[in-house]
Design a protein around this motif. Structure first.
Motif, PDB file in Angstrom:
ATOM      1  N   SER A  24      81.885 -54.664  -9.074  1.00  0.00           N
ATOM      2  CA  SER A  24      82.183 -53.738  -7.987  1.00  0.00           C
ATOM      3  C   SER A  24      83.654 -53.339  -8.007  1.00  0.00           C
ATOM      4  N   PHE A  25      84.524 -54.323  -8.243  1.00  0.00           N
ATOM      5  CA  PHE A  25      85.952 -54.049  -8.328  1.00  0.00           C
ATOM      6  C   PHE A  25      86.255 -53.127  -9.510  1.00  0.00           C
ATOM      7  N   SER A  26      85.518 -53.317 -10.611  1.00  0.00           N
ATOM      8  CA  SER A  26      85.718 -52.472 -11.794  1.00  0.00           C
ATOM      9  C   SER A  26      85.381 -51.018 -11.497  1.00  0.00           C
ATOM     10  N   SER A  27      84.338 -50.787 -10.694  1.00  0.00           N
ATOM     11  CA  SER A  27      83.955 -49.411 -10.360  1.00  0.00           C
ATOM     12  C   SER A  27      85.071 -48.728  -9.562  1.00  0.00           C
ATOM     13  N   VAL A  28      85.730 -49.494  -8.697  1.00  0.00           N
ATOM     14  CA  VAL A  28      86.855 -48.942  -7.933  1.00  0.00           C
ATOM     15  C   VAL A  28      87.992 -48.562  -8.879  1.00  0.00           C
ATOM     16  N   ILE A  29      88.307 -49.464  -9.815  1.00  0.00           N
ATOM     17  CA  ILE A  29      89.382 -49.203 -10.774  1.00  0.00           C
ATOM     18  C   ILE A  29      89.078 -47.958 -11.600  1.00  0.00           C
ATOM     19  N   ILE A  30      87.835 -47.835 -12.075  1.00  0.00           N
ATOM     20  CA  ILE A  30      87.451 -46.695 -12.919  1.00  0.00           C
ATOM     21  C   ILE A  30      87.723 -45.373 -12.216  1.00  0.00           C
ATOM     22  N   TYR A  31      87.229 -45.235 -11.000  1.00  0.00           N
ATOM     23  CA  TYR A  31      87.361 -43.955 -10.302  1.00  0.00           C
ATOM     24  C   TYR A  31      88.796 -43.697  -9.849  1.00  0.00           C
ATOM     25  N   ARG A  32      89.528 -44.733  -9.503  1.00  0.00           N
ATOM     26  CA  ARG A  32      90.916 -44.510  -9.082  1.00  0.00           C
ATOM     27  C   ARG A  32      91.828 -44.221 -10.267  1.00  0.00           C
ATOM     28  N   LEU A  33      91.549 -44.820 -11.415  1.00  0.00           N
ATOM     29  CA  LEU A  33      92.312 -44.470 -12.617  1.00  0.00           C
ATOM     30  C   LEU A  33      92.086 -43.009 -12.983  1.00  0.00           C
ATOM     31  N   LYS A  34      90.859 -42.553 -12.864  1.00  0.00           N
ATOM     32  CA  LYS A  34      90.540 -41.163 -13.220  1.00  0.00           C
ATOM     33  C   LYS A  34      91.131 -40.183 -12.219  1.00  0.00           C
ATOM     34  N   GLY A  43      94.310 -50.672  -2.351  1.00  0.00           N
ATOM     35  CA  GLY A  43      93.805 -49.666  -1.422  1.00  0.00           C
ATOM     36  C   GLY A  43      92.419 -50.013  -0.885  1.00  0.00           C
ATOM     37  N   ARG A  44      92.134 -49.576   0.345  1.00  0.00           N
ATOM     38  CA  ARG A  44      90.838 -49.832   0.964  1.00  0.00           C
ATOM     39  C   ARG A  44      89.764 -48.969   0.314  1.00  0.00           C
ATOM     40  N   SER A  45      88.563 -49.540   0.154  1.00  0.00           N
ATOM     41  CA  SER A  45      87.441 -48.787  -0.404  1.00  0.00           C
ATOM     42  C   SER A  45      86.937 -47.780   0.629  1.00  0.00           C
ATOM     43  N   HIS A  46      86.534 -46.616   0.154  1.00  0.00           N
ATOM     44  CA  HIS A  46      86.064 -45.571   1.058  1.00  0.00           C
ATOM     45  C   HIS A  46      84.958 -44.768   0.389  1.00  0.00           C
ATOM     46  N   ILE A 126      85.456 -57.942 -18.333  1.00  0.00           N
ATOM     47  CA  ILE A 126      85.759 -56.958 -17.298  1.00  0.00           C
ATOM     48  C   ILE A 126      86.410 -55.719 -17.904  1.00  0.00           C
ATOM     49  N   LEU A 127      87.365 -55.912 -18.815  1.00  0.00           N
ATOM     50  CA  LEU A 127      87.989 -54.767 -19.481  1.00  0.00           C
ATOM     51  C   LEU A 127      86.949 -53.952 -20.250  1.00  0.00           C
ATOM     52  N   SER A 128      86.005 -54.653 -20.868  1.00  0.00           N
ATOM     53  CA  SER A 128      84.962 -53.958 -21.628  1.00  0.00           C
ATOM     54  C   SER A 128      84.051 -53.150 -20.698  1.00  0.00           C
ATOM     55  N   ILE A 129      83.690 -53.749 -19.563  1.00  0.00           N
ATOM     56  CA  ILE A 129      82.870 -53.032 -18.589  1.00  0.00           C
ATOM     57  C   ILE A 129      83.590 -51.771 -18.123  1.00  0.00           C
ATOM     58  N   ILE A 130      84.899 -51.883 -17.882  1.00  0.00           N
ATOM     59  CA  ILE A 130      85.668 -50.727 -17.416  1.00  0.00           C
ATOM     60  C   ILE A 130      85.672 -49.628 -18.465  1.00  0.00           C
ATOM     61  N   TYR A 131      86.000 -49.974 -19.735  1.00  0.00           N
ATOM     62  CA  TYR A 131      86.091 -48.895 -20.720  1.00  0.00           C
ATOM     63  C   TYR A 131      84.718 -48.363 -21.130  1.00  0.00           C
ATOM     64  N   ILE A 132      83.672 -49.185 -21.069  1.00  0.00           N
ATOM     65  CA  ILE A 132      82.327 -48.694 -21.359  1.00  0.00           C
ATOM     66  C   ILE A 132      81.931 -47.614 -20.361  1.00  0.00           C
ATOM     67  N   PHE A 133      82.043 -47.923 -19.064  1.00  0.00           N
ATOM     68  CA  PHE A 133      81.598 -46.975 -18.044  1.00  0.00           C
ATOM     69  C   PHE A 133      82.567 -45.808 -17.885  1.00  0.00           C
ATOM     70  N   TYR A 134      83.845 -46.046 -18.133  1.00  0.00           N
ATOM     71  CA  TYR A 134      84.813 -44.942 -18.114  1.00  0.00           C
ATOM     72  C   TYR A 134      84.451 -43.938 -19.206  1.00  0.00           C
ATOM     73  N   ASP A 135      84.109 -44.443 -20.375  1.00  0.00           N
ATOM     74  CA  ASP A 135      83.741 -43.580 -21.500  1.00  0.00           C
ATOM     75  C   ASP A 135      82.422 -42.845 -21.215  1.00  0.00           C
TER      76      ASP A 135
END
Length: 347
Positions: A24-34, A43-46, A126-135
């Motif tokens: 769940s935290f990774s999904s937040v990072i993905i969208y905020r990085l983009k 930051g608070r989730s919204h 976790i890093l792999s999950i982030i770059y997999i879904f980011y890609d």
């Protein structure tokens, strides 16, 4: 149910909790990085649609999505299934790491090395999950994610090079005492120089001809180091990883050079560095084999699906390569003993 079974069950339930939470935290990072949104870590989730700050009950991994019937509780906009899928993927990867790579009995005795190994592999997961879904989502990978992965892997290799029996990456358990500390320090220095050269190429500061010249320079440095210091690079952990990271980087870059960046992208080179630093000489061939086998099967399946369901539209042939690299890497790592036995028999 005996005590050991109860403890084991507790750990698997804990893995589910931590895996889905980190997913769940990774999904937040993905969208905020983009999006470039500030407060990536704090930051608070919204809600992405109505921007309403989410409460604790809205943030329970998987279950909140199911309980809210995959809609926002405030604006009732549909919430993508990518969120629970990402969370379950993180849990699955955590569980597989626990099952294949970690000795449960050593964890129970608070063995520092085994705990370090667990932390390292979960971080890589976790890093792999982030770059997999980011890609998958954006057909690109954020530089910060891959730079972190490369640095963490290098740190593990340095520790394993200098400290005897400090085995974080299992198949690279070579003795740190074969060579003097001076040679080991030179090996670490050479690794940083070559990684720096590869990053210059990935950042596309120069023309591709100059990039090829830099690759030749990296090979020359490696050769000079080997000849003048009289080392066997497979006996020094960090060089064992570096030589194959360099070899696969060159293999990928040749494809990029021929296709003018159409077949692969710069972030694929970054993933290759991190992955093959960890795979080393023993698992390079199985890693490449699994990557292309998985890539072929999934790509053909996707293209077949697209052709059947979009008969009157153009076929989208842009397929992210990052997920195939990650899947090939973890399959190779998890089944490394089987691959090594096969290598002994047939090679």
């Amino acid at each position: 149910m005996d005590l050991m079974t109860q403890i084991n069950t507790f750990f698997y339930l804990s893995l589910f909790a931590f895996g889905t939470l980190f997913g769940s935290f990774s999904s937040v990072i993905i969208y905020r990085l983009k999006s470039g949104e500030k407060g990536i870590m704090t930051g608070r989730s919204h809600c992405g649609s109505c921007n309403t700050i989410l409460k604790a009950l809205d943030l329970v991994p998987v279950f909140s999505w199911l309980f809210r019937k995959w809609k926002c509780a405030y604006c009732e906009k549909k919430v993508s299934a990518i969120y629970p899928f990402l969370e379950l993927s993180a849990w699955t990867l955590f569980t597989l790491i626990w099952y294949f790579l970690i000795d449960f009995s050593l964890i129970l005795t608070w063995d520092v090395l085994e705990i370090t190994k667990l932390v390292f592999w979960c971080f890589i997961a976790i890093l792999s999950i982030i770059y997999i879904f980011y890609d998958i989502l954006f057909l690109e990978i954020h530089e910060g994610v891959m730079a972190t992965g490369v640095w963490i892997t290098l740190a593990a290799l340095i520790a394993q090079t200098l400290i005897q029996d400090f085995t974080i990456i299992p198949h690279l358990s070579l003795s740190a005492q074969i060579y003097s500390n001076e040679i080991l320090y030179w090996s670490i220095g050479l690794t940083f120089w070559i990684i720096a050269l590869l990053y210059v190429i990935m950042l596309k500061w120069f023309d591709e001809i100059i990039d090829l010249a830099l690759l030749v320079l990296a090979i020359i440095w490696f050769g000079v180091f080997k000849v003048f210091l009289g080392v066997n690079v497979t006996e020094i952990v960090i060089l064992n990883g570096l030589i194959w990271a360099l070899a696969i980087f060159i293999f990928f870059f040749i494809q990029i050079f021929i296709s003018k960046w159409a077949w692969l992208w710069g972030w694929d080179l970054r993933i290759a560095i991190m992955i093959w630093l960890a795979l080393g000489s023993l698992l390079t061939f199985p890693g490449m084999m699994m990557t292309y086998m998985i890539g072929s099967v999934l790509s053909l399946s996707y293209l077949g699906y697209e052709k059947l369901h979009n008969k009157n539209k153009g076929l989208d042939t842009q397929i992210p390569f990052g997920p195939f690299l990650a899947l090939g890497f973890f399959v190779t790592i998890f089944f490394q003993e089987d691959f090594l036995k096969l290598m002994e028999i047939y090679f």
